[in-house]
Design a protein around this motif. Sequence first.
Motif, PDB file in Angstrom:
ATOM      1  N   UNK A  69       0.841  -1.192   0.000  1.00  0.00           N
ATOM      2  CA  UNK A  69       0.000   0.000   0.000  1.00  0.00           C
ATOM      3  C   UNK A  69       0.876   1.241   0.000  1.00  0.00           C
ATOM      4  N   UNK A  70       0.484   2.199  -0.815  1.00  0.00           N
ATOM      5  CA  UNK A  70       1.192   3.481  -0.822  1.00  0.00           C
ATOM      6  C   UNK A  70       0.449   4.434   0.105  1.00  0.00           C
ATOM      7  N   UNK A  71       0.987   4.613   1.277  1.00  0.00           N
ATOM      8  CA  UNK A  71       0.345   5.489   2.256  1.00  0.00           C
ATOM      9  C   UNK A  71       0.666   6.953   1.987  1.00  0.00           C
ATOM     10  N   UNK A  72      -0.320   7.789   2.252  1.00  0.00           N
ATOM     11  CA  UNK A  72      -0.139   9.235   2.117  1.00  0.00           C
ATOM     12  C   UNK A  72      -0.226   9.870   3.490  1.00  0.00           C
ATOM     13  N   UNK A  73       0.695  10.802   3.706  1.00  0.00           N
ATOM     14  CA  UNK A  73       0.746  11.506   4.986  1.00  0.00           C
ATOM     15  C   UNK A  73       0.687  13.006   4.736  1.00  0.00           C
ATOM     16  N   UNK A  74      -0.146  13.679   5.473  1.00  0.00           N
ATOM     17  CA  UNK A  74      -0.287  15.126   5.328  1.00  0.00           C
ATOM     18  C   UNK A  74       1.000  15.818   5.766  1.00  0.00           C
ATOM     19  N   UNK A  75       1.481  16.742   4.946  1.00  0.00           N
ATOM     20  CA  UNK A  75       2.661  17.525   5.336  1.00  0.00           C
ATOM     21  C   UNK A  75       2.201  18.775   6.084  1.00  0.00           C
ATOM     22  N   UNK A  76       3.154  19.516   6.585  1.00  0.00           N
ATOM     23  CA  UNK A  76       2.799  20.774   7.250  1.00  0.00           C
ATOM     24  C   UNK A  76       2.123  21.724   6.260  1.00  0.00           C
ATOM     25  N   UNK A  77       2.699  21.784   5.049  1.00  0.00           N
ATOM     26  CA  UNK A  77       2.105  22.630   4.006  1.00  0.00           C
ATOM     27  C   UNK A  77       0.691  22.161   3.691  1.00  0.00           C
ATOM     28  N   UNK A  78       0.491  20.842   3.715  1.00  0.00           N
ATOM     29  CA  UNK A  78      -0.832  20.292   3.456  1.00  0.00           C
ATOM     30  C   UNK A  78      -1.821  20.695   4.527  1.00  0.00           C
ATOM     31  N   UNK A  79      -1.339  20.726   5.754  1.00  0.00           N
ATOM     32  CA  UNK A  79      -2.196  21.117   6.876  1.00  0.00           C
ATOM     33  C   UNK A  79      -2.617  22.576   6.735  1.00  0.00           C
ATOM     34  N   UNK A  80      -1.663  23.378   6.331  1.00  0.00           N
ATOM     35  CA  UNK A  80      -1.977  24.797   6.128  1.00  0.00           C
ATOM     36  C   UNK A  80      -2.951  24.975   4.962  1.00  0.00           C
ATOM     37  N   UNK A  81      -2.690  24.211   3.897  1.00  0.00           N
ATOM     38  CA  UNK A  81      -3.565  24.289   2.727  1.00  0.00           C
ATOM     39  C   UNK A  81      -4.985  23.875   3.092  1.00  0.00           C
ATOM     40  N   UNK A  82      -5.097  22.846   3.900  1.00  0.00           N
ATOM     41  CA  UNK A  82      -6.419  22.395   4.331  1.00  0.00           C
ATOM     42  C   UNK A  82      -7.158  23.504   5.066  1.00  0.00           C
ATOM     43  N   UNK A  83      -6.435  24.210   5.919  1.00  0.00           N
ATOM     44  CA  UNK A  83      -7.056  25.316   6.656  1.00  0.00           C
ATOM     45  C   UNK A  83      -7.551  26.384   5.688  1.00  0.00           C
ATOM     46  N   UNK A  84      -6.724  26.686   4.686  1.00  0.00           N
ATOM     47  CA  UNK A  84      -7.110  27.674   3.677  1.00  0.00           C
ATOM     48  C   UNK A  84      -8.341  27.219   2.908  1.00  0.00           C
TER      49      UNK A  84
END
Lengths: 113, 113
Positions: A69-84
């Motif tokens: 399985x290719x797991x995906x992990x949220x990066x810090x930038x991803x976390x910020x993008x999600x907030x946006x």
Amino acid sequence: MKTQLKKGTLDMCVLAVLAQADSYAYELVSKLSQGMDISEGTIYPLMRRLQNESWVSTYLVESSSGPSRKYYKLTEAGRRELATMRQEWQEFVAEVENVLRSDAAAQTEGAQQ
Amino acid sequence: MKTQLKKGTLDMCVLAVLAQADSYAYELVSKLSQGMDISEGTIYPLMRRLQNESWVSTYLVESSSGPSRKYYKLTEAGRRELATMRQEWQEFVAEVENVLRSDAAAQTEGAQQ
DNA sequence: ACAAGATACCTTGCATCGCAAGGTATCTTT
DNA sequence: AAAGATACCTTGCGATGCAAGGTATCTTGT
């Protein structure tokens, strides 16, 4: 479910799910398919995009019940993008509701509270 | 404003505005541009689609301040379609919010209630 | 009278995104 | 060995919003 409505929201939904826990594409489809109705033909190009934007990172995990399985992990930038994205989504919904509300008077006939 | 989010909602918005009062494309753009940000290149093909679906009918009205205006009027079918779209929209928003809510725990850092 | 600007209509071509359809490889079960 | 589930992926299409560009009408300033 209406295809067009989903445009631009699926990436946010995926990021939101990943904010809870790392996951892999196949699992994301089954998680989101309860309600959002997303298909494999959608998820793989989408995950590629998220990765290209550096919003997720990946790692492989061997499975005892099938291929790796290719797991995906949220990066810090991803976390910020999600907030946006959340913010933009809320503003967008508010704006649409605003337009719809202007129609309130002409709507008293339907089965509405 | 995010282009992708609008996909599939602009037709509903236009129908909602027309449910209040007949209007013409140029005016619809200025009405909806306060908040929704819709452009002429979007509205004309869109109005053609609404007309092809028989959700609106048209009539010409001469103007004293420019060329004739093509007014659009919501048909009965259009009114029914608007009701359907409203419902689908609400269901869709509820579903997205549901996915976003699952992320609530991971979100306690932002400025949220 | 004529140029400029606002009003109002429209089309073309592009970019984006979701999806059905199809393809490959792995692991378990029969 | 065959079948089915798991898990990955790509190709091509359809729908939609938009920038850019085009046309015609009417008013206003000079």
